[in-house]
Scaffold this active site. Structure first.
Site, PDB file in Angstrom:
ATOM      1  N   CYS A   1       0.813  -1.223   0.000  1.00 16.30           N
ATOM      2  CA  CYS A   1       0.000   0.000   0.000  1.00 16.30           C
ATOM      3  C   CYS A   1       0.843   1.267   0.000  1.00 16.30           C
ATOM      4  O   CYS A   1       0.393   2.329  -0.429  1.00 16.30           O
ATOM      5  CB  CYS A   1      -0.926  -0.001   1.211  1.00 16.30           C
ATOM      6  SG  CYS A   1      -1.920  -1.491   1.254  1.00 16.30           S
TER       7      CYS A   1
ATOM      8  N   HIS B   1      -3.947   6.728   1.304  1.00 20.20           N
ATOM      9  CA  HIS B   1      -4.140   5.410   0.694  1.00 20.20           C
ATOM     10  C   HIS B   1      -5.549   4.946   1.041  1.00 20.20           C
ATOM     11  O   HIS B   1      -5.980   5.054   2.187  1.00 20.20           O
ATOM     12  CB  HIS B   1      -3.096   4.433   1.243  1.00 20.20           C
ATOM     13  CG  HIS B   1      -3.488   3.011   1.044  1.00 20.20           C
ATOM     14  ND1 HIS B   1      -3.827   2.519  -0.200  1.00 20.20           N
ATOM     15  CD2 HIS B   1      -3.647   1.978   1.913  1.00 20.20           C
ATOM     16  CE1 HIS B   1      -4.167   1.245  -0.074  1.00 20.20           C
ATOM     17  NE2 HIS B   1      -4.059   0.900   1.188  1.00 20.20           N
TER      18      HIS B   1
ATOM     19  N   ASN C   1     -10.064  -1.101  -2.221  1.00 19.99           N
ATOM     20  CA  ASN C   1      -8.661  -0.840  -1.895  1.00 19.99           C
ATOM     21  C   ASN C   1      -7.805  -1.403  -3.035  1.00 19.99           C
ATOM     22  O   ASN C   1      -7.752  -2.614  -3.221  1.00 19.99           O
ATOM     23  CB  ASN C   1      -8.350  -1.527  -0.553  1.00 19.99           C
ATOM     24  CG  ASN C   1      -6.894  -1.386  -0.122  1.00 19.99           C
ATOM     25  OD1 ASN C   1      -6.011  -1.146  -0.932  1.00 19.99           O
ATOM     26  ND2 ASN C   1      -6.644  -1.548   1.168  1.00 19.99           N
TER      27      ASN C   1
HETATM   28  N1  COA Z   1     -19.121 -10.117   5.336  1.00 18.48           N
HETATM   29  C1  COA Z   1     -19.848 -10.465   6.404  1.00 18.48           C
HETATM   30  N2  COA Z   1     -19.295 -10.804   7.592  1.00 18.48           N
HETATM   31  C2  COA Z   1     -17.966 -10.791   7.659  1.00 18.48           C
HETATM   32  C3  COA Z   1     -17.150 -10.444   6.578  1.00 18.48           C
HETATM   33  C4  COA Z   1     -17.789 -10.109   5.378  1.00 18.48           C
HETATM   34  N3  COA Z   1     -17.100  -9.733   4.288  1.00 18.48           N
HETATM   35  N4  COA Z   1     -15.861 -10.518   6.949  1.00 18.48           N
HETATM   36  C5  COA Z   1     -15.855 -10.899   8.234  1.00 18.48           C
HETATM   37  N5  COA Z   1     -17.125 -11.073   8.668  1.00 18.48           N
HETATM   38  C6  COA Z   1     -17.592 -11.486   9.986  1.00 18.48           C
HETATM   39  C7  COA Z   1     -16.524 -12.172  10.802  1.00 18.48           C
HETATM   40  O1  COA Z   1     -16.463 -13.534  10.465  1.00 18.48           O
HETATM   41  C8  COA Z   1     -17.033 -11.934  12.197  1.00 18.48           C
HETATM   42  O2  COA Z   1     -18.048 -12.858  12.452  1.00 18.48           O
HETATM   43  P1  COA Z   1     -18.216 -13.477  13.934  1.00 18.48           P
HETATM   44  O3  COA Z   1     -18.489 -12.306  14.838  1.00 18.48           O
HETATM   45  O4  COA Z   1     -19.375 -14.407  13.782  1.00 18.48           O
HETATM   46  O5  COA Z   1     -16.927 -14.155  14.247  1.00 18.48           O
HETATM   47  C9  COA Z   1     -17.677 -10.562  12.128  1.00 18.48           C
HETATM   48  O6  COA Z   1     -17.905 -10.310  10.741  1.00 18.48           O
HETATM   49  C10 COA Z   1     -16.811  -9.460  12.681  1.00 18.48           C
HETATM   50  O7  COA Z   1     -15.483  -9.670  12.193  1.00 18.48           O
HETATM   51  P2  COA Z   1     -14.325  -8.704  12.583  1.00 18.48           P
HETATM   52  O8  COA Z   1     -13.082  -9.181  11.920  1.00 18.48           O
HETATM   53  O9  COA Z   1     -14.321  -8.528  14.082  1.00 18.48           O
HETATM   54  O10 COA Z   1     -14.849  -7.370  11.913  1.00 18.48           O
HETATM   55  P3  COA Z   1     -14.231  -5.957  11.996  1.00 18.48           P
HETATM   56  O11 COA Z   1     -15.211  -5.059  12.626  1.00 18.48           O
HETATM   57  O12 COA Z   1     -12.832  -5.960  12.539  1.00 18.48           O
HETATM   58  O13 COA Z   1     -14.148  -5.586  10.460  1.00 18.48           O
HETATM   59  C11 COA Z   1     -12.503  -5.377   8.771  1.00 18.48           C
HETATM   60  C12 COA Z   1     -13.314  -6.330   9.611  1.00 18.48           C
HETATM   61  C13 COA Z   1     -11.586  -6.206   7.901  1.00 18.48           C
HETATM   62  C14 COA Z   1     -13.461  -4.583   7.865  1.00 18.48           C
HETATM   63  C15 COA Z   1     -11.718  -4.399   9.678  1.00 18.48           C
HETATM   64  O14 COA Z   1     -10.995  -5.110  10.639  1.00 18.48           O
HETATM   65  C16 COA Z   1     -10.807  -3.517   8.930  1.00 18.48           C
HETATM   66  O15 COA Z   1     -11.248  -2.659   8.199  1.00 18.48           O
HETATM   67  N6  COA Z   1      -9.485  -3.689   9.087  1.00 18.48           N
HETATM   68  C17 COA Z   1      -8.508  -2.976   8.326  1.00 18.48           C
HETATM   69  C18 COA Z   1      -8.342  -3.681   7.029  1.00 18.48           C
HETATM   70  C19 COA Z   1      -7.599  -2.893   6.015  1.00 18.48           C
HETATM   71  O16 COA Z   1      -7.740  -1.704   5.910  1.00 18.48           O
HETATM   72  N7  COA Z   1      -6.800  -3.585   5.236  1.00 18.48           N
HETATM   73  C20 COA Z   1      -6.041  -2.993   4.206  1.00 18.48           C
HETATM   74  C21 COA Z   1      -4.895  -2.295   4.802  1.00 18.48           C
HETATM   75  S1  COA Z   1      -3.941  -1.609   3.564  1.00 18.48           S
END
Ligand code: COA
Length: 351
Positions: free
Chosen positions: A116, A278, A308
């Site tokens: 990124c 980014h 992204n």
């Molecule tokens: N659709 C539906 N549910 C989903 C899912 C999707 N695409 N992806 C994950 N889940 C579920 C998980 O399995 C989890 O279920 P559970 O509670 O039954 O275990 C629930 O949603 C919550 O998951 P969690 O990982 O705690 O969600 P979150 O609030 O942390 O959101 C992200 C997940 C990835 C959106 C978040 O962590 C994030 O934005 N992180 C940064 C990622 C990023 O920017 N990456 C690129 C960096 S360059």
């Protein structure tokens, strides 16, 4: 002696025609539009048209636009920097493929592997060459095709819904105009978290950092360790991400590295006319905006449309903002990135 600085003389971007909505994804995995919008801000993304678009072909298309806007031809380019985490080939890198497609002659072509932060890392490298008078026209590209390599089963939904494909390009040239150009760049990395957001297989690591050895054959001394049937069976040939850990680090590092750039130039947040972060996740960008107390018109986001796009996200967003007239002569533009590595970086540009 007149000080040389780097100016962006032309910008271009290319995204594939293939629009994939959140509803489209919900047909192949257990996800839904509401979850994706609420957590990431993403509404749709573009995917490469299979057997047509690749990171290097998309980078080439973006480069053609940037070159036309900068009024430079293939013979003028004296260096290529190509940033991607999703290269056409494991080797050689995408830089030489772009060089071939554009018919650039035998200029150097460097590949940057900083995910990124790749575009800002590339900008920083280019800036050194321009300031020293080594090169006069550098083509800098960020390009990604994530869709051929992500997991479209529910297992991979946390990663898959976030990423999109596309490319952005810039032509960098020297300027002697007082106070104009790239004022400063700042690069950082912390390899302690290398596996927190990574695409490890195929690779040559043979499990030495992760301790995972169930995916490597033990009995045949000549069996491939790069790609094994066990990897494919368990889905370990897809990217993995500790989303919450990435989020926490991103919201810390973005303000930190932006502050560092401001401090180095004696400027303050109030001087920023446009922040182009980014496009990791809209929630991250909004968090950073809040910490810096920037108004909505000072932060450019387009993740809603493209997802992204990793190394391509900053040049796509910067180009789109410029096309909309949001980047004007004399403006102070801040670029900032955070991602896999971890790596993070910033740049301040006086337009
Ligand atoms: N659709 C539906 N549910 C989903 C899912 C999707 N695409 N992806 C994950 N889940 C579920 C998980 O399995 C989890 O279920 P559970 O509670 O039954 O275990 C629930 O949603 C919550 O998951 P969690 O990982 O705690 O969600 P979150 O609030 O942390 O959101 C992200 C997940 C990835 C959106 C978040 O962590 C994030 O934005 N992180 C940064 C990622 C990023 O920017 N990456 C690129 C960096 S360059």
């Amino acid at each position: 002696m007149t000080q040389l600085r780097t100016k962006i003389a032309g910008l271009g971007f290319y995204v594939p025609d293939n629009v994939v909505t959140n509803d489209d994804l919900s047909k192949v995995m257990d996800t839904n539009d509401q979850w994706i919008r609420e957590r990431t801000g993403i509404e749709e993304r573009r995917y490469v048209t299979r057997f047509k678009d690749t990171p290097s072909t998309m980078g080439t298309e973006a480069a053609k636009i940037a070159m036309e806007r900068a009024n430079v031809g293939p013979e003028d380019i004296d260096f290529v920097i190509f940033a991607t985490l999703s290269p056409d080939y494991y080797f050689p890198g995408g830089g030489v493929l772009v060089q071939r497609q554009l018919g650039l002659g035998h200029c150097g072509a460097l590949d940057v592997r900083n995910q990124c932060s790749g575009f800002v890392y590339g900008l920083s490298v280019a800036d050194q060459y321009i300031r020293t008078g080594t090169y006069k026209n550098i083509l800098l590209i960020g390009a990604e095709a994530h869709s051929p390599g992500i997991d479209f089963s529910t297992r991979g939904r946390d990663v898959t819904v976030i990423f999109g494909d596309g490319a952005g390009a810039a032509i960098l040239q020297p300027t002697t105009e007082e106070g104009k150009g790239v004022l400063t760049t700042h690069l950082h990395a912390d390899g302690n978290y290398a596996e927190k957001l990574a695409f490890m297989n195929p690779g040559s690591h043979s499990g030495v950092f992760t301790g995972q050895d169930d995916i490597f054959p033990k009995t045949d001394p000549y069996a491939s360790l790069m790609i094994t049937p066990q990897m494919v069976e368990t889905g370990q040939h897809y990217p993995n991400m500790d989303g919450q850990f990435v989020f926490k680090n991103a919201v810390k590092r973005f303000p930190e590295v932006i502050g560092e750039a401001l401090q180095a130039t004696g400027l303050s947040v109030k001087d920023i006319d446009l922040l182009v972060p980014h496009q990791a996740n809209l929630r991250i960008a909004q968090f950073v905006q809040k910490i810096l107390q920037l108004s909505d018109d000072k932060v450019y986001n387009n993740i809603q449309k493209y997802g992204n796009t990793t190394a391509a996200s900053i040049p796509i967003a910067l180009c789109e903002a410029w096309e909309k007239g949001l980047v004007k002569e004399g403006d102070l533009v801040c670029l900032a990135a955070f991602g896999s590595g971890f790596t993070w970086a910033s740049a301040l540009i006086r337009w």
